[in-house]
Write a protein that holds these residues in place. Structure first.
Motif, mmCIF file in Angstrom:
data_model
loop_
_atom_site.group_PDB
_atom_site.id
_atom_site.type_symbol
_atom_site.label_atom_id
_atom_site.label_comp_id
_atom_site.label_asym_id
_atom_site.label_seq_id
_atom_site.Cartn_x
_atom_site.Cartn_y
_atom_site.Cartn_z
ATOM 1 N N UNK A 3 156.023 110.761 109.897
ATOM 2 C CA UNK A 3 157.203 110.140 109.316
ATOM 3 C C UNK A 3 157.219 110.346 107.822
ATOM 4 N N UNK A 4 158.397 110.505 107.279
ATOM 5 C CA UNK A 4 158.583 110.545 105.837
ATOM 6 C C UNK A 4 158.835 109.128 105.374
ATOM 7 N N UNK A 5 157.904 108.601 104.563
ATOM 8 C CA UNK A 5 157.943 107.190 104.224
ATOM 9 C C UNK A 5 158.993 106.854 103.174
ATOM 10 N N UNK A 6 159.365 107.830 102.369
ATOM 11 C CA UNK A 6 160.283 107.545 101.268
ATOM 12 C C UNK A 6 161.605 106.994 101.772
ATOM 13 N N UNK A 7 162.116 107.481 102.872
ATOM 14 C CA UNK A 7 163.399 107.040 103.392
ATOM 15 C C UNK A 7 163.269 106.026 104.520
ATOM 16 N N UNK A 8 162.020 105.644 104.835
ATOM 17 C CA UNK A 8 161.835 104.701 105.943
ATOM 18 C C UNK A 8 161.969 103.266 105.477
ATOM 19 N N UNK A 150 153.999 105.287 98.513
ATOM 20 C CA UNK A 150 155.072 106.270 98.480
ATOM 21 C C UNK A 150 156.124 105.887 97.445
ATOM 22 N N UNK A 151 156.466 104.614 97.395
ATOM 23 C CA UNK A 151 157.423 104.138 96.408
ATOM 24 C C UNK A 151 156.881 104.321 94.986
ATOM 25 N N UNK A 152 155.571 104.160 94.811
ATOM 26 C CA UNK A 152 154.963 104.365 93.492
ATOM 27 C C UNK A 152 155.091 105.815 93.051
ATOM 28 N N UNK A 153 154.864 106.750 93.966
ATOM 29 C CA UNK A 153 155.027 108.166 93.643
ATOM 30 C C UNK A 153 156.486 108.462 93.307
ATOM 31 N N UNK A 154 157.401 107.821 94.039
ATOM 32 C CA UNK A 154 158.830 108.076 93.853
ATOM 33 C C UNK A 154 159.346 107.628 92.495
ATOM 34 N N UNK A 245 147.299 114.342 93.917
ATOM 35 C CA UNK A 245 148.747 114.247 93.743
ATOM 36 C C UNK A 245 149.261 115.222 92.691
ATOM 37 N N UNK A 246 148.478 115.406 91.630
ATOM 38 C CA UNK A 246 148.884 116.342 90.588
ATOM 39 C C UNK A 246 148.996 117.767 91.088
ATOM 40 N N UNK A 247 148.223 118.101 92.122
ATOM 41 C CA UNK A 247 148.279 119.440 92.713
ATOM 42 C C UNK A 247 149.441 119.576 93.699
ATOM 43 N N UNK A 248 150.028 118.458 94.067
ATOM 44 C CA UNK A 248 151.054 118.442 95.106
ATOM 45 C C UNK A 248 152.442 118.131 94.561
ATOM 46 N N UNK A 249 152.592 118.190 93.251
ATOM 47 C CA UNK A 249 153.893 117.930 92.651
ATOM 48 C C UNK A 249 154.164 116.476 92.351
ATOM 49 N N UNK A 250 153.131 115.623 92.451
ATOM 50 C CA UNK A 250 153.269 114.207 92.154
ATOM 51 C C UNK A 250 152.703 113.871 90.793
ATOM 52 N N UNK A 251 152.554 112.577 90.478
ATOM 53 C CA UNK A 251 151.974 112.181 89.197
ATOM 54 C C UNK A 251 150.577 112.763 89.022
ATOM 55 N N UNK A 252 150.300 113.293 87.829
ATOM 56 C CA UNK A 252 149.053 114.026 87.593
ATOM 57 C C UNK A 252 148.022 113.218 86.818
ATOM 58 N N UNK A 253 148.352 111.993 86.433
ATOM 59 C CA UNK A 253 147.399 111.145 85.721
ATOM 60 C C UNK A 253 147.310 109.792 86.404
ATOM 61 N N UNK A 259 151.180 103.022 86.731
ATOM 62 C CA UNK A 259 152.472 102.550 86.243
ATOM 63 C C UNK A 259 153.491 102.537 87.372
ATOM 64 N N UNK A 260 153.441 103.569 88.233
ATOM 65 C CA UNK A 260 154.336 103.624 89.383
ATOM 66 C C UNK A 260 154.093 102.497 90.362
ATOM 67 N N UNK A 261 152.826 102.129 90.580
ATOM 68 C CA UNK A 261 152.498 101.008 91.470
ATOM 69 C C UNK A 261 153.109 99.717 90.929
ATOM 70 N N UNK A 262 152.929 99.472 89.645
ATOM 71 C CA UNK A 262 153.466 98.241 89.053
ATOM 72 C C UNK A 262 154.983 98.220 89.157
ATOM 73 N N UNK A 263 155.614 99.371 88.884
ATOM 74 C CA UNK A 263 157.071 99.448 88.952
ATOM 75 C C UNK A 263 157.560 99.293 90.385
ATOM 76 N N UNK A 264 156.839 99.867 91.345
ATOM 77 C CA UNK A 264 157.237 99.750 92.750
ATOM 78 C C UNK A 264 157.257 98.297 93.190
ATOM 79 N N UNK A 265 156.266 97.511 92.766
ATOM 80 C CA UNK A 265 156.252 96.091 93.119
ATOM 81 C C UNK A 265 157.355 95.336 92.392
#
Length: 307
Positions: A3-8, A150-154, A245-253, A259-265
């Motif tokens: 499943x793709x979690x971003x749209x779930x 997934x939301x944090x990466x988004x 994640x940095x190798x997969x096109x996601x956040x690299x640091x 920061x994404x985790x905090x923002x997702x919450x």
């Protein structure tokens, strides 16, 4: 499950996180090597069991109502955390000594799963929550954390987040039904630990650095731990199945991911109260240096290490 979690939209997930949570952070700096590279073999420092002991005590306090349900973000400068079954392999003691001689700390952890590397480029994310009355399906907790990650990466990389799949990645270390991957390469695994009144669900997220190097580290450990015996049951690791994640096109640091985790919450309308503010407002304090955390680490070492 694929499943793709971003749209779930997981049923009831909005109610699974409380409106206010404590925030505890124990993060190490990542050593930048230039050309976008990061050290994944930093010298181990500190007791590898302290983060697990800390969460054991925090979980106990959440269950007792002494502190808010909490989020714990942490990393370790260099280690390998084994599952209990790993520790029983015939050459496990020698394999652990070999890692220790390289400055890579080792320990047997009490949450589920098999061997995983820990370093400053890997962020460990734990949700520590009270048990709900009548709740039986622990898979909901895995889905919740998978969706939050997934939301944090988004937050910073929505295209990468849209490609995240939750499904076991065969050949990865610590494989499980809720492995998170992009393009078939795993960057995250999820485990849990349950107590009588509370539980924590925990994920390791490979953010920066080489997944291949980390996979090779664990593959080599199992090769040493098997001691040449055949027919043993342990993960058959193929290093190419792991990536950061940095190798997969996601956040690299790690900073960007956290920061994404905090923002997702925040987007879920969950307010995070940092531990220092919790202490000021409620008097609650817990850290790695507390004696009861150190004592808990000793208990975990005695109980789970069979070496």
């Amino acid at each position: 499950m694929n499943m793709t979690l971003w749209n779930e939209k997981t049923k009831g997930e909005g109610s699974l996180l409380p409106p206010v949570m404590g925030l505890f952070e124990h993060l190490h700096e990542v050593e930048e090597l230039g050309e976008g590279g990061y050290s994944v073999s930093a010298q181990g420092g500190g007791d590898l069991l302290l983060p697990f002991a800390f969460e054991e005590m925090l979980c106990r306090d959440v269950g007792a109502g002494l502190v808010l349900p909490s989020l714990h973000l942490w990393s370790h400068p260099g280690g390998v955390a084994l599952g209990l079954r790993d520790s029983k392999l015939p050459g496990a003691a020698r394999a652990m000594d070999k890692l220790e001689s390289r400055g890579i700390r080792t320990a047997v952890r009490h949450s589920g799963g098999a061997a995983v590397p820990l370093d400053a480029g890997i962020v460990n994310v734990s949700l520590i929550l009270p048990k709900s009355q009548g709740k039986l399906d622990f898979h909901d907790d895995f889905r919740l954390l998978a969706t939050v990650i997934t939301e944090a990466v988004a937050v910073s990389h929505p295209k990468a987040a849209a490609q995240i799949v939750a499904k076991e990645v065969v050949g990865s270390y610590c494989p499980g039904d809720f492995d998170l991957s992009i393009g078939g390469r795993k960057f995250c695994g999820i485990a849990q630990r349950r107590q009588s009144q509370s539980f924590f669900v925990h994920a390791f997220v490979v953010v920066s650095g080489s997944g291949l190097e980390r996979g090779e580290l664990i593959r080599s450990f199992y090769e040493d731990a098997a001691a040449g015996e055949h027919g043993l049951s342990y993960p058959q690791v193929r290093p190419e199945t792991i990536a950061g994640l940095g190798e997969l096109g996601g956040p690299a640091t790690t900073a960007a991911f956290c920061s994404g985790i905090r923002e997702a919450l925040a987007r879920r309308a969950t307010e995070l109260i940092p531990s220092r503010r919790l202490q000021q407002e409620t008097g609650y304090k817990l850290d790695y240096s507390d004696q009861r955390v150190k004592d808990a680490a000793g208990v975990l070492r005695e109980r789970y290490s069979q070496l």
